[in-house]
Scaffold this motif. Structure first.
Motif, PDB file in Angstrom:
ATOM      1  N   HIS A   5       1.053  -7.040   8.776  1.00  0.00           N
ATOM      2  CA  HIS A   5       0.751  -5.701   8.527  1.00  0.00           C
ATOM      3  C   HIS A   5       2.125  -4.973   9.141  1.00  0.00           C
ATOM      4  O   HIS A   5       2.166  -4.356  10.442  1.00  0.00           O
ATOM      5  N   ALA A  19      -3.851   0.674  -3.039  1.00  0.00           N
ATOM      6  CA  ALA A  19      -3.152  -0.725  -2.753  1.00  0.00           C
ATOM      7  C   ALA A  19      -3.018  -2.354  -3.980  1.00  0.00           C
ATOM      8  O   ALA A  19      -4.102  -2.050  -4.428  1.00  0.00           O
ATOM      9  N   THR A  20      -1.934  -2.321  -3.578  1.00  0.00           N
ATOM     10  CA  THR A  20      -1.760  -3.366  -5.154  1.00  0.00           C
ATOM     11  C   THR A  20      -2.425  -4.294  -4.699  1.00  0.00           C
ATOM     12  O   THR A  20      -2.711  -5.130  -3.861  1.00  0.00           O
ATOM     13  N   ALA A  21      -3.045  -5.433  -5.443  1.00  0.00           N
ATOM     14  CA  ALA A  21      -3.074  -6.614  -5.826  1.00  0.00           C
ATOM     15  C   ALA A  21      -2.375  -7.596  -5.119  1.00  0.00           C
ATOM     16  O   ALA A  21      -1.319  -7.316  -4.413  1.00  0.00           O
ATOM     17  N   GLU A  22      -2.628  -8.683  -4.477  1.00  0.00           N
ATOM     18  CA  GLU A  22      -2.223  -9.686  -3.903  1.00  0.00           C
ATOM     19  C   GLU A  22      -1.010 -10.332  -4.600  1.00  0.00           C
ATOM     20  O   GLU A  22      -1.943 -10.826  -5.962  1.00  0.00           O
ATOM     21  N   ARG A  72      -3.023  -4.944  14.294  1.00  0.00           N
ATOM     22  CA  ARG A  72      -5.215  -5.334  13.914  1.00  0.00           C
ATOM     23  C   ARG A  72      -5.379  -6.861  13.624  1.00  0.00           C
ATOM     24  O   ARG A  72      -4.662  -7.132  12.341  1.00  0.00           O
ATOM     25  N   TRP A 103     -11.081  -7.013  -0.749  1.00  0.00           N
ATOM     26  CA  TRP A 103     -10.079  -8.489  -1.120  1.00  0.00           C
ATOM     27  C   TRP A 103     -10.710  -9.126  -0.998  1.00  0.00           C
ATOM     28  O   TRP A 103      -9.927 -10.389  -1.430  1.00  0.00           O
ATOM     29  N   ARG A 150      -6.432  -1.871  -5.546  1.00  0.00           N
ATOM     30  CA  ARG A 150      -8.065  -0.889  -4.793  1.00  0.00           C
ATOM     31  C   ARG A 150      -6.648   0.925  -4.791  1.00  0.00           C
ATOM     32  O   ARG A 150      -5.665   0.861  -4.378  1.00  0.00           O
ATOM     33  N   TYR A 195      -7.802   4.623  -3.854  1.00  0.00           N
ATOM     34  CA  TYR A 195      -8.954   5.748  -3.043  1.00  0.00           C
ATOM     35  C   TYR A 195      -7.964   7.035  -2.395  1.00  0.00           C
ATOM     36  O   TYR A 195      -6.915   6.743  -2.123  1.00  0.00           O
ATOM     37  N   ARG A 251      -6.212 -14.553  -5.995  1.00  0.00           N
ATOM     38  CA  ARG A 251      -7.498 -14.213  -6.918  1.00  0.00           C
ATOM     39  C   ARG A 251      -8.081 -13.057  -7.014  1.00  0.00           C
ATOM     40  O   ARG A 251      -8.769 -12.994  -7.409  1.00  0.00           O
ATOM     41  N   PRO A 261      -7.365 -10.013   7.975  1.00  0.00           N
ATOM     42  CA  PRO A 261      -6.843 -11.274   7.570  1.00  0.00           C
ATOM     43  C   PRO A 261      -6.799 -11.010   6.159  1.00  0.00           C
ATOM     44  O   PRO A 261      -5.996 -11.165   4.750  1.00  0.00           O
ATOM     45  N   HIS A 262      -7.677 -10.936   5.901  1.00  0.00           N
ATOM     46  CA  HIS A 262      -8.315 -10.379   4.330  1.00  0.00           C
ATOM     47  C   HIS A 262      -8.488 -11.786   3.621  1.00  0.00           C
ATOM     48  O   HIS A 262      -8.385 -12.265   2.684  1.00  0.00           O
ATOM     49  N   GLU A 288      -3.712   6.836  -2.184  1.00  0.00           N
ATOM     50  CA  GLU A 288      -3.473   5.623  -2.265  1.00  0.00           C
ATOM     51  C   GLU A 288      -3.419   4.801  -3.304  1.00  0.00           C
ATOM     52  O   GLU A 288      -4.924   4.328  -3.514  1.00  0.00           O
ATOM     53  N   TYR A 315       2.039  -9.365   4.095  1.00  0.00           N
ATOM     54  CA  TYR A 315       2.580 -10.747   4.052  1.00  0.00           C
ATOM     55  C   TYR A 315       1.887 -11.465   4.386  1.00  0.00           C
ATOM     56  O   TYR A 315       0.947 -11.512   5.760  1.00  0.00           O
ATOM     57  N   GLU A 355       0.787  -0.939  -0.325  1.00  0.00           N
ATOM     58  CA  GLU A 355      -0.033  -0.149   0.325  1.00  0.00           C
ATOM     59  C   GLU A 355       0.687   0.979   0.347  1.00  0.00           C
ATOM     60  O   GLU A 355       1.658   1.807   0.838  1.00  0.00           O
ATOM     61  N   PRO A 407      -6.877 -16.762  -0.154  1.00  0.00           N
ATOM     62  CA  PRO A 407      -6.387 -15.466  -1.653  1.00  0.00           C
ATOM     63  C   PRO A 407      -5.223 -15.797  -2.504  1.00  0.00           C
ATOM     64  O   PRO A 407      -4.631 -15.439  -4.007  1.00  0.00           O
TER      65      PRO A 407
END
Ligand code: ATP
Ligand code: MG
Length: 455
Positions: free
Chosen positions: A207, A65-68, A193, A420, A53, A55, A398, A196-197, A63, A126, A9, A438
């Motif tokens: 994180h 946030a790259t895909a997985e 926090r 996600w 994502r 936003y 995914r 896990p998504h 920002e 990760y 991100e 994922p």
């Protein structure tokens, strides 16, 4: 190869140079920047066709946030595709300003501090197995992260009691804790926090928020692959020597300010070691682990080689060997040479402008591409693949399904939402598809939803 899901991100800093025309607040510029996004996505928080994502975060920070990703090179491509997407929005926003007679220039910074002293981040995610003793893992990881700035610090001209000096990390002065659950107030190096998504029984998402945002692709590559290897090591190692640091925040700052690698660090057991010694341990252990797992080849071997080269460079007190690959060394070369040539102090506003230009990714404004073109900064990605990655998802996760669903729903003109974990049709929430794995690139429920949309 390493089989771990990683996502990056990156928050960007926005600035507007109005020239001789009417000034705009950062909020106004941010709104204009996101106007085309709001037009097609009806929100300043959307998912793109590559599964990432995009936003607008609080404080007018765009920002991405790259895909997985499972392939670290694809992670670089996705990260850089995010830059292209934002750079195009900058061009469109400047055209729109110009149509109103406003000739200003928008700047978009990949860095971690603004002129008011606020800090914003580059968070690394990760995937780790749930079954691990999480506390042990984070405690053992922390000494690696505290010293990792020797590999991936972005460099920064900081004001100190002894005058201006080039420190290793932009982020070091803005971290207040080692491991905790709060991300803004106390700003820990690892945020615990638990989101896990993914299937929470099997996975956790680690994180990491202590890292600098990097410009040099070599720094991003070394940062993510070394961390992933150390995680693999910690996941399997039963016994290892303790490098627990007595005061991790102090050590982080000491190492950053010292910028030599030989900074002394006091461990929790009272021993004193250097930052380099800690890194040496992790490199040796990660190399042995990679060899034992049979993954010390291809990109992993290359990164281990770069890690070795970097530690040797610090040990020899001469960073020349990595100045064409890593941010801190590249930036030091750029800024100190310029200051010497122009006979300027490091805190001269012209040096500050050059530092900002290093981080600027607005079209025609930043230095990265020209440094790369002149062979002064190594590029690992292929420009054509980066271009394509703007709407092509990374392989092996995914994100593939998310991307196909988004394309199908848009093509069919059907209202939809994704995050996600979910693929949803707004009008038919009963059909929501959950993607808890994922690594899943196919899924029966998702396929049938996509097929229906494709009609
Ligand atoms: N299971 C997972 N393991 C590792 N990384 C993941 C996983 N699922 C998603 N990611 C990555 O985590 C990042 C999540 O980005 P996002 O900005 O939504 O973060 P967040 O921490 O959930 O939310 P926010 O930034 O709004 O606080 C993305 O880069 C994504 O690719
Ligand atoms: Mg985020």
């Amino acid at each position: 190869m390493i089989t771990r899901v990683i996502g990056l991100e990156t928050e960007y800093g926005l600035a507007y140079d109005a020239g001789s025309t009417r000034p705009q607040t950062t909020e106004e510029v941010a709104r204009r920047l996101f106007a085309p996004v709001v037009e097609w996505g009806r929100s300043t928080n959307v998912f793109l066709l590559n599964g990432s994502r995009l936003y607008l975060d609080v404080g007018s920070h765009p920002e991405v946030a790259t895909a997985e990703c499972v392939d670290p090179l694809e992670l670089l491509e996705q990260d850089r595709a995010g830059v292209l997407t934002l750079a195009r929005l900058v061009s469109t926003a400047e055209d729109s300003l110009r149509s109103e007679g406003l000739e200003g220039k928008i700047h978009l910074f990949r860095n971690n501090v603004d002129s008011a002293g606020n800090s914003f981040g580059c968070h690394e995610n990760y995937l780790i197995p749930r079954r691990l003793e999480y506390r042990r893992l984070t405690e053992q990881l922390l000494p690696f992260l505290v010293t990792r700035q020797l590999l991936s610090g972005a460099g920064h001209v900081a004001k100190t009691e002894d005058g201006p000096r080039l420190v290793l990390s932009q982020r070091a002065e803005h971290m207040w804790e080692g491991v905790s659950a709060s991300s803004t107030r106390s700003r820990p190096m690892i945020n615990t926090r638990d989101e896990p998504h993914a299937d929470a029984e099997r996975f956790r998402r680690l994180h990491v928020i202590v890292g600098d945002t990097n410009m040099a692709e070599g720094s991003t590559l070394l940062k993510t692959v070394s961390t992933s290897l150390v995680l693999s090591l910690l996941e399997t190692a039963r016994v290892m020597p303790s490098w627990a640091i007595a005061n991790p925040v102090k050590a982080l700052r000491d190492i950053s300010r010292d910028a030599t690698g030989s900074t002394l660090v006091t461990l929790a057991d009272g021993r004193t070691v250097t930052a380099l010694q800690i890194q040496e341990y992790f490199l040796e252990a990660a190399s042995a682990h990679a060899a034992a797992e049979g993954i010390a080849e291809g990109l992993v071997a290359e990164v281990l080689g770069l890690w070795r080269l970097t530690l040797d460079a610090w040990a020899g007190g001469d960073l020349d060997a990595v100045k064409g690959t890593l941010d801190f060394a590249a930036k030091r070369e750029l800024l100190t040479r310029y200051a010497e040539r122009q006979d300027l102090a490091l805190d001269d506003p012209r040096v500050a402008r050059l530092e900002l230009a290093y981080h600027d990714v607005a079209p025609g404004a930043g230095l990265r591409e020209s440094l790369e073109a002149r062979g002064l900064l190594r590029r690992f990605t292929d420009p054509a693949r980066v271009e394509a990655a703007q709407d092509t998802p990374p392989s092996g996760t995914r994100a593939q399904l998310r991307s196909r669903f988004l394309a199908a729903a848009r093509g069919a003109g059907v209202e939809h939402q994704v995050d996600w974990l979910h693929l949803k049709l707004t009008q038919d929430p009963g059909r929501t598809v959950l993607l808890p794995d994922p690594f899943a690139t196919s899924d029966a429920a998702a396929e049938s939803l996509i097929d229906e949309l494709l009609g």
